[in-house]
Design a protein around this motif. Structure first.
Motif, PDB file in Angstrom:
ATOM      1  N   HIS A  60      -2.020  12.329   2.246  1.00 53.59           N
ATOM      2  CA  HIS A  60      -0.969  11.347   1.977  1.00 53.59           C
ATOM      3  C   HIS A  60       0.350  11.931   2.449  1.00 53.59           C
ATOM      4  O   HIS A  60       0.572  13.147   2.395  1.00 53.59           O
ATOM      5  CB  HIS A  60      -0.929  10.931   0.501  1.00 53.59           C
ATOM      6  N   PHE A  67      -2.594  -1.045  -3.485  1.00 49.42           N
ATOM      7  CA  PHE A  67      -1.166  -1.231  -3.709  1.00 49.42           C
ATOM      8  C   PHE A  67      -0.924  -2.093  -4.954  1.00 49.42           C
ATOM      9  O   PHE A  67      -0.044  -1.797  -5.768  1.00 49.42           O
ATOM     10  CB  PHE A  67      -0.513  -1.867  -2.491  1.00 49.42           C
ATOM     11  N   MET A 102      -6.988  -1.520   0.875  1.00 50.17           N
ATOM     12  CA  MET A 102      -5.686  -0.885   0.659  1.00 50.17           C
ATOM     13  C   MET A 102      -4.726  -1.844  -0.026  1.00 50.17           C
ATOM     14  O   MET A 102      -3.919  -1.427  -0.872  1.00 50.17           O
ATOM     15  CB  MET A 102      -5.103  -0.409   1.992  1.00 50.17           C
ATOM     16  N   ALA A 103      -4.804  -3.127   0.303  1.00 50.21           N
ATOM     17  CA  ALA A 103      -3.963  -4.108  -0.393  1.00 50.21           C
ATOM     18  C   ALA A 103      -4.275  -4.106  -1.885  1.00 50.21           C
ATOM     19  O   ALA A 103      -3.364  -4.186  -2.723  1.00 50.21           O
ATOM     20  CB  ALA A 103      -4.171  -5.493   0.213  1.00 50.21           C
ATOM     21  N   THR A 121       0.767  -2.482   4.534  1.00 48.84           N
ATOM     22  CA  THR A 121      -0.609  -2.410   5.011  1.00 48.84           C
ATOM     23  C   THR A 121      -0.944  -3.707   5.710  1.00 48.84           C
ATOM     24  O   THR A 121      -0.310  -4.750   5.466  1.00 48.84           O
ATOM     25  CB  THR A 121      -1.601  -2.128   3.871  1.00 48.84           C
ATOM     26  N   ASP A 122      -1.930  -3.667   6.580  1.00 51.26           N
ATOM     27  CA  ASP A 122      -2.367  -4.872   7.272  1.00 51.26           C
ATOM     28  C   ASP A 122      -2.972  -5.859   6.277  1.00 51.26           C
ATOM     29  O   ASP A 122      -3.674  -5.458   5.338  1.00 51.26           O
ATOM     30  CB  ASP A 122      -3.425  -4.527   8.331  1.00 51.26           C
ATOM     31  N   ASP A 126      -6.942  -0.359  10.578  1.00 50.63           N
ATOM     32  CA  ASP A 126      -5.539  -0.447  10.956  1.00 50.63           C
ATOM     33  C   ASP A 126      -5.389  -0.908  12.405  1.00 50.63           C
ATOM     34  O   ASP A 126      -5.897  -0.261  13.340  1.00 50.63           O
ATOM     35  CB  ASP A 126      -4.872   0.911  10.770  1.00 50.63           C
ATOM     36  N   ARG A 133       1.137  -8.132   8.383  1.00 46.27           N
ATOM     37  CA  ARG A 133       1.164  -7.066   7.386  1.00 46.27           C
ATOM     38  C   ARG A 133       1.872  -7.497   6.107  1.00 46.27           C
ATOM     39  O   ARG A 133       2.754  -8.363   6.125  1.00 46.27           O
ATOM     40  CB  ARG A 133       1.877  -5.825   7.957  1.00 46.27           C
ATOM     41  N   THR A 173     -11.634   2.727  11.032  1.00 38.95           N
ATOM     42  CA  THR A 173     -10.357   2.253  10.501  1.00 38.95           C
ATOM     43  C   THR A 173     -10.236   0.741  10.615  1.00 38.95           C
ATOM     44  O   THR A 173     -10.830   0.127  11.512  1.00 38.95           O
ATOM     45  CB  THR A 173      -9.179   2.926  11.238  1.00 38.95           C
ATOM     46  N   ASN A 233      -6.598  -5.442   5.706  1.00 34.68           N
ATOM     47  CA  ASN A 233      -7.064  -4.234   5.032  1.00 34.68           C
ATOM     48  C   ASN A 233      -7.133  -4.507   3.529  1.00 34.68           C
ATOM     49  O   ASN A 233      -6.311  -4.049   2.739  1.00 34.68           O
ATOM     50  CB  ASN A 233      -6.124  -3.061   5.335  1.00 34.68           C
TER      51      ASN A 233
END
Length: 299
Positions: free
Chosen positions: A218, A278, A274-275, A267-268, A171, A129, A169, A271
């Motif tokens: 969220h 961020f 999502m990275a 985050t993983d 995750d 992660r 997902t 992923n």
């Protein structure tokens, strides 16, 4: 060579935990973490500390929920393995690492020694992660203004949203929970974590499109280290519109409005979407984490 002697520490000998060098910077990463002396254990060989582990849980937890500090001296992987396998708690192991550990030969060797000890103790790799930290100098992310955010007092609404989110997902923790107990277990696991956080329940928010359809949720929160983005999730039918960024931006603004001067997130590595969100929202990667879990059913 004599075998290692494993000791659980107490207030009187807690100083032994500090006898090993800290090449991976765990102490800095845990400067806000409160450890209980009797949840720390060391392995000694001929009176010298050759491995150490700190188990951790919240202030009201009766047993630790993970190990988040684990070190072995050079060539002492077996002592580290014995430290883990002999522990009364078989819980997830987090190995926190500098962000550049893969590029630096010495750091990589230190990390791989810990991985080897974990595997020898019967632990299996779960996920790698990214760990993030936002601070004001990175600037607040722009709010796109496309979604309507509101508090929601009914846990059942979040449970249903989490089931939908985890039905598709990336995750790794959610995927493991689904494998063990289905979507209900994955959703309940998240809810239990949200309730475990000491921040107000009223902070949890749902997000709707202008047409009134649920887009996602969220969870702004506080954990033991301070303000954190506890969860960002978009329901499957609303994906492909970039709403995860909207949720993350709102979560960041919300925490700052509550007085946050730094905000963590994770985050993983796998992923990628999502990275990217961020990074877009101004959250730099500050460390990485490799999670191992005990082989077999979850402890």
């Amino acid at each position: 060579m004599t075998g290692p002697v494993i000791r659980t520490l107490s207030v009187s000998d807690a100083h032994l935990f500090d006898a090993l060098p800290d090449p991976l910077g765990a102490r800095e990463g845990h400067r806000r973490t409160q450890f209980r002396p009797d949840w720390k254990r060391v392995a000694l060989r001929d009176g010298e500390v050759v491995a150490r582990g700190a188990w951790w849980g919240g202030p009201d937890d009766s047993a630790p929920i993970n190990i988040n500090w684990f070190d072995v001296a050079e060539g002492e992987e077996e002592a580290g393995a014995e430290l883990l396998r002999s522990a009364p708690w078989q819980v997830e192991l987090e190995i926190n690492l500098p962000g550049d550990w893969r590029e630096k030969t010495d750091l990589r060797a230190d990390a791989e020694a810990r991985f080897a000890a974990a595997r020898a103790a019967g632990y299996e790799l779960l996920v790698e992660r990214f760990l993030y930290r936002w601070t004001p100098e990175h600037g607040l992310p722009e709010r796109p203004g496309r979604l309507r955010f509101s508090a929601e007092p009914d846990d059942a609404v979040f449970f249903d949203a989490l089931r939908r989110i985890h039905s598709v997902t990336l995750d790794a923790h959610a995927l493991r929970a689904i494998e063990e107990g289905g979507l209900d277990q994955a959703a309940q696991q998240e809810l239990d974590f949200f309730h475990w956080c000491p921040s107000p329940r009223e902070w949890w928010q749902v997000a709707h499109t202008p047409e009134g359809d649920l887009a996602g949720i969220h969870i702004p929160a506080h954990n033991s280290s301070g303000p954190t983005v506890a969860f960002i999730g978009v329901v499957p039918e609303q994906r492909g519109r970039g709403y995860a960024y909207d949720l993350l931006a709102e979560c960041t603004h919300f925490l700052v409005e509550q007085g946050a001067e730094l905000i963590t997130g994770a985050t993983d590595r796998a992923n990628f979407p999502m990275a990217a969100n961020f990074a877009k929202a101004g959250f730099p990667v500050v460390r990485e984490r490799v999670n191992f879990h005990p082989a077999g059913p979850a402890a």
